[in-house]
Design a protein around this motif. Structure first.
Motif, PDB file in Angstrom:
ATOM      1  N   GLU A   1       1.845   9.300  -5.852  1.00 50.27           N
ATOM      2  CA  GLU A   1       2.243  10.566  -5.697  1.00 50.27           C
ATOM      3  C   GLU A   1       3.361  11.024  -6.744  1.00 50.27           C
ATOM      4  O   GLU A   1       3.543  11.984  -7.165  1.00 50.27           O
ATOM      5  CB  GLU A   1       2.794  10.866  -4.171  1.00 50.27           C
ATOM      6  N   LYS A   2       4.298  10.165  -6.834  1.00 49.39           N
ATOM      7  CA  LYS A   2       5.395  10.392  -7.791  1.00 49.39           C
ATOM      8  C   LYS A   2       4.857  10.568  -9.066  1.00 49.39           C
ATOM      9  O   LYS A   2       5.167  11.459 -10.012  1.00 49.39           O
ATOM     10  CB  LYS A   2       6.448   9.024  -7.923  1.00 49.39           C
ATOM     11  N   GLN A   3       3.897   9.667  -9.704  1.00 52.09           N
ATOM     12  CA  GLN A   3       3.295  10.093 -10.941  1.00 52.09           C
ATOM     13  C   GLN A   3       2.448  11.225 -10.906  1.00 52.09           C
ATOM     14  O   GLN A   3       2.486  12.022 -11.946  1.00 52.09           O
ATOM     15  CB  GLN A   3       2.418   8.884 -11.359  1.00 52.09           C
ATOM     16  N   ALA A   4       1.897  11.694  -9.837  1.00 51.81           N
ATOM     17  CA  ALA A   4       0.895  12.915  -9.974  1.00 51.81           C
ATOM     18  C   ALA A   4       2.029  14.101 -10.020  1.00 51.81           C
ATOM     19  O   ALA A   4       2.032  15.098 -10.483  1.00 51.81           O
ATOM     20  CB  ALA A   4       0.221  13.174  -8.492  1.00 51.81           C
TER      21      ALA A   4
ATOM     22  N   ILE B   1       5.125  13.978 -11.286  1.00 56.69           N
ATOM     23  CA  ILE B   1       5.592  14.115 -12.685  1.00 56.69           C
ATOM     24  C   ILE B   1       4.665  14.547 -13.782  1.00 56.69           C
ATOM     25  O   ILE B   1       5.010  15.389 -14.515  1.00 56.69           O
ATOM     26  CB  ILE B   1       6.086  12.662 -13.192  1.00 56.69           C
ATOM     27  N   ASN B   2       3.242  14.350 -13.507  1.00 59.60           N
ATOM     28  CA  ASN B   2       2.162  15.032 -14.159  1.00 59.60           C
ATOM     29  C   ASN B   2       1.983  16.422 -14.177  1.00 59.60           C
ATOM     30  O   ASN B   2       2.019  17.205 -14.894  1.00 59.60           O
ATOM     31  CB  ASN B   2       0.852  14.338 -13.821  1.00 59.60           C
ATOM     32  N   VAL B   3       2.315  16.928 -12.906  1.00 66.35           N
ATOM     33  CA  VAL B   3       2.181  18.582 -12.707  1.00 66.35           C
ATOM     34  C   VAL B   3       3.324  18.915 -13.127  1.00 66.35           C
ATOM     35  O   VAL B   3       3.084  20.211 -13.919  1.00 66.35           O
ATOM     36  CB  VAL B   3       2.139  18.605 -10.977  1.00 66.35           C
ATOM     37  N   ALA B   4       4.568  18.628 -13.134  1.00 61.66           N
ATOM     38  CA  ALA B   4       5.694  19.083 -13.545  1.00 61.66           C
ATOM     39  C   ALA B   4       5.785  19.122 -15.311  1.00 61.66           C
ATOM     40  O   ALA B   4       6.012  20.187 -15.725  1.00 61.66           O
ATOM     41  CB  ALA B   4       6.991  18.318 -13.153  1.00 61.66           C
ATOM     42  N   GLU B   5       5.206  18.036 -15.772  1.00 58.93           N
ATOM     43  CA  GLU B   5       5.027  18.034 -17.136  1.00 58.93           C
ATOM     44  C   GLU B   5       3.968  19.012 -17.825  1.00 58.93           C
ATOM     45  O   GLU B   5       3.989  19.585 -18.580  1.00 58.93           O
ATOM     46  CB  GLU B   5       4.623  16.523 -17.584  1.00 58.93           C
ATOM     47  N   GLY B   6       3.106  19.126 -16.923  1.00 60.32           N
ATOM     48  CA  GLY B   6       2.077  20.233 -17.313  1.00 60.32           C
ATOM     49  C   GLY B   6       2.498  21.561 -17.145  1.00 60.32           C
ATOM     50  O   GLY B   6       2.301  22.504 -18.040  1.00 60.32           O
ATOM     51  N   GLN B   7       3.284  21.818 -16.326  1.00 59.50           N
ATOM     52  CA  GLN B   7       3.941  23.239 -15.951  1.00 59.50           C
ATOM     53  C   GLN B   7       4.952  23.265 -17.182  1.00 59.50           C
ATOM     54  O   GLN B   7       4.778  24.476 -17.683  1.00 59.50           O
ATOM     55  CB  GLN B   7       4.665  23.330 -14.707  1.00 59.50           C
TER      56      GLN B   7
ATOM     57  N   ALA C   1       0.880  -1.055  -0.009  1.00 60.89           N
ATOM     58  CA  ALA C   1      -0.280   0.032  -0.019  1.00 60.89           C
ATOM     59  C   ALA C   1       0.716   1.070   0.069  1.00 60.89           C
ATOM     60  O   ALA C   1       0.678   2.169  -0.707  1.00 60.89           O
ATOM     61  CB  ALA C   1      -0.821   0.057   1.125  1.00 60.89           C
ATOM     62  N   VAL C   2       1.900   1.248   0.903  1.00 61.72           N
ATOM     63  CA  VAL C   2       2.898   2.258   0.779  1.00 61.72           C
ATOM     64  C   VAL C   2       3.373   2.492  -0.634  1.00 61.72           C
ATOM     65  O   VAL C   2       3.391   3.833  -1.045  1.00 61.72           O
ATOM     66  CB  VAL C   2       4.071   2.213   1.983  1.00 61.72           C
ATOM     67  N   ILE C   3       4.054   1.484  -0.987  1.00 64.11           N
ATOM     68  CA  ILE C   3       4.468   1.555  -2.421  1.00 64.11           C
ATOM     69  C   ILE C   3       3.625   1.980  -3.449  1.00 64.11           C
ATOM     70  O   ILE C   3       3.934   2.924  -4.362  1.00 64.11           O
ATOM     71  CB  ILE C   3       5.163   0.048  -2.797  1.00 64.11           C
ATOM     72  N   LEU C   4       2.394   1.568  -3.334  1.00 66.37           N
ATOM     73  CA  LEU C   4       1.336   2.182  -4.433  1.00 66.37           C
ATOM     74  C   LEU C   4       1.211   3.629  -4.254  1.00 66.37           C
ATOM     75  O   LEU C   4       1.036   4.478  -5.211  1.00 66.37           O
ATOM     76  CB  LEU C   4       0.080   1.241  -4.252  1.00 66.37           C
TER      77      LEU C   4
END
Length: 303
Positions: free
Chosen positions: A191-194, A196-202, A183-186
């Motif tokens: 959070e990592k993917q989120a 990355i998505n925010v940085a990619e969006g910026q 569960a912690v890994i997931l």
């Protein structure tokens, strides 16, 4: 009872003792004078009364035999309770009758000893994963020994593997810890993917904004250049038309008239601008002033 009735009874009993009906998927072992004589096949069979007797009766159907629960010790010294079921079939009634006294008991004992031996080769965790391997090893071991018993071992299945309660509690804690770790890994992966998505969006936002600014500057520069070009072309065209008009007949007089009108108009505005009025020295000679202003106009380019 008359002798006739006695005789009839004896005849009937003799016939009943002579005729033996064997059911389908069954086999009877016939002994004559205490010695094996034949295997009676399904159907009607005739024997000699008082000389022949049916010594053994076997079913040729597949039979399921329960293996009682027993305690086995794994390689890592953990006691587990195990039971199972084995499927056997008599394929040679003669060997089943004379090869061993009780093949069912022998199969059960051999299955238990083989099970203990196989479990002793594995750790506790592997016993749950290697059920098929254990089953196959038990079948091969028993089938090899049961060849002389006239019995075929078809398959063996483990029914239950029960570790001690303390081990079950430890396994439950281990499973709980593993689930929490997953569960912690997931969550961290999410959070990592989120992020990355925010940085990619910026990044895409900045790129698109800079691209928009660049396109706007290009469009503005092109618009200004086009406007300047249009103004220059219009100015050049107006000068060309004026020059062409001057070269035509009456053009010079028209220019002189226009210059004189502009001079008088601007001089009138100058008189209204303030209290102080500056007058040219040769104001009386208006014609000479206009002539001076038209010096350039009167000059014709050399051809």
């Amino acid at each position: 009872m008359t002798p006739l009735i006695v005789l009839l009874v004896l005849v009937v009993l003799t016939i009943l003792m002579t005729v033996k009906v064997v059911p389908q998927q069954s086999a009877y072992i016939l002994e004559r004078l205490g010695k094996f004589y034949a295997v009676l096949q399904p159907g009607v069979n005739f024997i000699i009364p008082f000389f022949d007797r049916i010594a053994y009766k076997y079913t040729l159907k597949e039979a399921a035999v329960d293996i009682p629960e027993q305690i086995c010790i794994t390689r890592d010294n953990v006691q587990v309770r195990m039971d199972g079921v084995i499927f056997i079939q008599v394929i040679d009634p003669r060997k089943a009758a004379y090869g061993i006294s009780d093949y069912t008991f022998a199969v059960i004992q051999l299955a238990q000893t083989t099970m203990r031996s196989e479990i002793g080769k594995l750790d506790l965790d592997k016993t749950f994963e290697e059920r098929m391997t254990i089953n196959r090893a038990v079948v091969e071991s028993i089938d090899e020994a049961a060849t002389g018993w006239g019995v075929k071992v078809l398959r063996y299945e483990i029914k239950n593997i029960t570790p001690p309660q303390s081990v079950l509690n430890a396994m439950e804690k281990q499973m709980q810890a593993e689930r929490e770790r997953r569960a912690v890994i997931l969550q961290s992966d999410g959070e990592k993917q989120a992020a990355i998505n925010v940085a990619e969006g910026q990044k895409q936002k900045v790129v698109l904004e800079s691209e928009g600014i660049r396109l706007r500057q290009i469009n503005e520069a092109e618009g200004e250049a086009s406007a300047l070009k249009s103004v220059a072309e219009a100015t050049a065209e107006s000068i060309r038309l004026v020059a062409q008009a001057i070269r035509e007949e009456g053009g010079a007089e028209a220019v002189q008239l226009k210059v004189a009108e502009n001079y008088v108009e601007q001089f009138g505005k100058l008189a209204k601008a303030g209290n102080t009025l500056i007058l040219p020295a040769n104001l009386a000679d208006m014609g000479s002033l206009i002539a001076t202003a038209l010096t350039v106009v009167k000059s014709e380019p050399k051809k």
